[in-house]
Design an enzyme around this catalytic site. Sequence first.
Site, short mmCIF file in Angstrom:
data_model
loop_
_atom_site.label_atom_id
_atom_site.label_comp_id
_atom_site.label_asym_id
_atom_site.label_seq_id
_atom_site.Cartn_x
_atom_site.Cartn_y
_atom_site.Cartn_z
N GLU A 397 0.81 -1.22 0.00
CA GLU A 397 0.00 0.00 0.00
C GLU A 397 0.84 1.27 0.00
O GLU A 397 0.52 2.25 -0.69
CB GLU A 397 -0.95 0.00 1.20
CG GLU A 397 -2.12 -0.96 1.08
CD GLU A 397 -1.79 -2.39 1.49
OE1 GLU A 397 -2.68 -3.25 1.43
OE2 GLU A 397 -0.62 -2.65 1.87
N GLN A 419 -8.06 -2.23 -0.72
CA GLN A 419 -8.97 -3.36 -0.75
C GLN A 419 -10.00 -3.26 0.38
O GLN A 419 -11.18 -3.52 0.20
CB GLN A 419 -8.18 -4.66 -0.65
CG GLN A 419 -8.93 -5.86 -1.16
CD GLN A 419 -7.99 -7.03 -1.37
OE1 GLN A 419 -7.46 -7.59 -0.41
NE2 GLN A 419 -7.78 -7.40 -2.62
N PHE A 420 -9.53 -2.86 1.54
CA PHE A 420 -10.38 -2.49 2.67
C PHE A 420 -9.75 -1.24 3.28
O PHE A 420 -8.52 -1.13 3.35
CB PHE A 420 -10.44 -3.61 3.72
CG PHE A 420 -11.16 -4.84 3.25
CD1 PHE A 420 -12.51 -5.01 3.49
CD2 PHE A 420 -10.48 -5.83 2.55
CE1 PHE A 420 -13.17 -6.15 3.05
CE2 PHE A 420 -11.13 -6.97 2.11
CZ PHE A 420 -12.49 -7.14 2.35
N ASP A 422 -9.29 -0.50 6.18
CA ASP A 422 -8.42 -0.87 7.30
C ASP A 422 -6.96 -0.96 6.85
O ASP A 422 -6.05 -0.65 7.62
CB ASP A 422 -8.83 -2.23 7.87
CG ASP A 422 -10.33 -2.35 8.12
OD1 ASP A 422 -10.73 -2.44 9.28
OD2 ASP A 422 -11.09 -2.33 7.12
N PHE A 423 -6.75 -1.38 5.61
CA PHE A 423 -5.39 -1.63 5.13
C PHE A 423 -4.64 -0.33 4.82
O PHE A 423 -3.44 -0.35 4.54
CB PHE A 423 -5.40 -2.51 3.89
CG PHE A 423 -6.02 -3.88 4.11
CD1 PHE A 423 -6.25 -4.36 5.39
CD2 PHE A 423 -6.37 -4.67 3.03
CE1 PHE A 423 -6.82 -5.61 5.60
CE2 PHE A 423 -6.94 -5.93 3.23
CZ PHE A 423 -7.16 -6.39 4.52
N HIS A 464 -11.39 -5.73 9.03
CA HIS A 464 -12.08 -5.45 7.77
C HIS A 464 -13.35 -4.64 7.98
O HIS A 464 -14.24 -4.65 7.13
CB HIS A 464 -12.44 -6.76 7.05
CG HIS A 464 -11.27 -7.60 6.66
ND1 HIS A 464 -10.57 -8.37 7.55
CD2 HIS A 464 -10.66 -7.76 5.45
CE1 HIS A 464 -9.58 -9.00 6.93
NE2 HIS A 464 -9.60 -8.64 5.65
#
Length: 658
Positions: A397, A419-420, A422-423, A464
């Site tokens: 990321e 992707q989420f 959170d990431f 997530h």
Amino acid sequence: MDFKSHQISETTQLRLFKDMLLSRLIEEKMLILLRQGKISKWFSGIGQEAVAVGLTASLDEDEFILPMHRNLGVFTGRNIPLYRLFSQWQGKLSGFTNGRDRSFHFGSKEHHIVGMISHLGPQLGVANGIALSHLLRGDKKVTAVFTGEGATSEGDFHEALNIAAVWDLPVLFCIENNGYGLSTPTAEQYRCENLADKGPGYGMESHIVDGNNVLEVYSKVSELAADLRDHPRPVLLEFKTFRMRGHEEASGTKYVPQNLMDHWAAKDPLENYTQYLREAGILSEALEVAYKTEIAHRINDHLEKAFSEDPVVFDETKELNDVYYKYDYKHIEKNIEVKNIRLVDAISEGLNLSMARHSNLILMGQDIAEYGGVFKVTEGFLETYGKERVRNTPICESAIVSTAMGLAINGMKAVVEMQFSDFVSSGFNPIVNYLAKVHYRWGQPADVVIRMPCGAGVGAGPFHSQTNEAWFTKVPGLKVAYPAFPEDAKGLLATAINDPNPVLFFEHKGLYRSVYGDVPEGYYTIPFGKAAQLREGNRLSLITYGAGVHWALEALDEMGLTDVDLLDLRTLCPLDLEAVFRSVRKTGKVLLLQEDTLFGGVMADVAAQIGEHCFESLDAPVKRVGSLEMPVPFARSLEAGFLPQSRLRSALEELWAY
């Protein structure tokens, strides 16, 4: 040192000498000024001049170089006016950052230089983005980026090299191995014998270069650059050198053994090269004196110009206005023809139409190409736009966000899918320290949108399910959008992509396939900073955004509360405080609802603004409802207890009856 084996014209050899001499004499002058208190800090590159000078001379002037704070020769080699450099170091207006940053923390598109930030690693990914844009346009250009041996321990180094190798990007990754990361020696920085040994691990060719031999640097980089222009690929270069001064002057060099200092002093790049040129009959004593005299006069003249400039004056309006690139929003009306689609479909449509509208728009993210993304937002895009514009990325990321920044620097747009949401923590640094600050620092907009699938309610657990918008609303320079309805999502996404400022675009994944709405056909935009008035009332204001909007509608209908002003903020930065104040002053009571945990959330600031500006209109305390102060749990029963729906109704009842 072997100077004789390099077949380089005498004219070029003299140019390299003069460039190194200029760098050294400026450094020596800066050290004097530092002791006199006329500059505040200095990162000396004495002993390393051959690397910056040799590399800069070997590249075309329109090829980007991303230097560090010991690469003065890059800036002088690109003929930046000296008074502007001196003004930069003094925090004057004629510098490149208007007094907002120091040292070499700036860029100059005119000179194809992009300076570093103190976090070091992100600039490696930025070089990838610049190189990628060249590759996509068919330019035969090389990008060179510097790092030190200490920064090779950062994750950004691994990520950037991995991306460059996978995508065959024409980047020269240049490690200046000068023996110490501040005071930590290389033996405590890494275990491999040479940092160049890391290259093959990424599937990348690598070379070790004598960083104190300017002719070797020039010859090797010239050879590689010529090859990379026709055969794009990354190359790792380790320049063996040494810094003869401290990390910065206040640090000193007491931690360096004297025998090591003596060893490298004997390898001084300028003294040895000067001796070679004299012995070869290329540099006469008269010419050497002439060079030194000319450079000394030049330095003094430019210093006088910089010193005579008035100190920068604080102008609050100017400072605040320069946090964001000035963007003139272009409104495009909605089509009267509509179709009823889901939130996820509206986002996909908005993204698709923007891809068609902006040929320089690049999508990047994990699994977004053949797979169409985990939520299928980009399904079918690969067939339409091809792999060059719809790019699967490695799981990295941080470097992908930095790559997006590089694309922006070189005239392209980027949308990155987390992707989420959170990431995003793995890419937090370049967002808050690079994208957010780059325009304020040196006027470069970060034309990047980061899509953030977020939110709980789907039993996805602690990693997530977060809705982490408050991480970013705190950071000046970022914009944050958070739509609740398909129509808004499509129009706001188009606006986010048009806006050259960095935008965090939150998409609640619990709403993706559960919320339908009539969405206008075709392309349209919706302005940022304009809340949506969903219901009109006089007894209570209910202000929220994202999934909270749907929870509010459901609760109001179930409870039969009709005299309520319901406001959907839609964007959190900019925030429509005018609409908030107007509603609160009308009703006198306000409930602020967010999905995020309560403490430190967006609504804490909204509450403070209401208390500060609407106090005399309030008939009840400002009330907030949010999730509990805990990670998002997995089990549905636990998640239901965590989320605020169950507490929303009692809060409404209490405020209604107050």
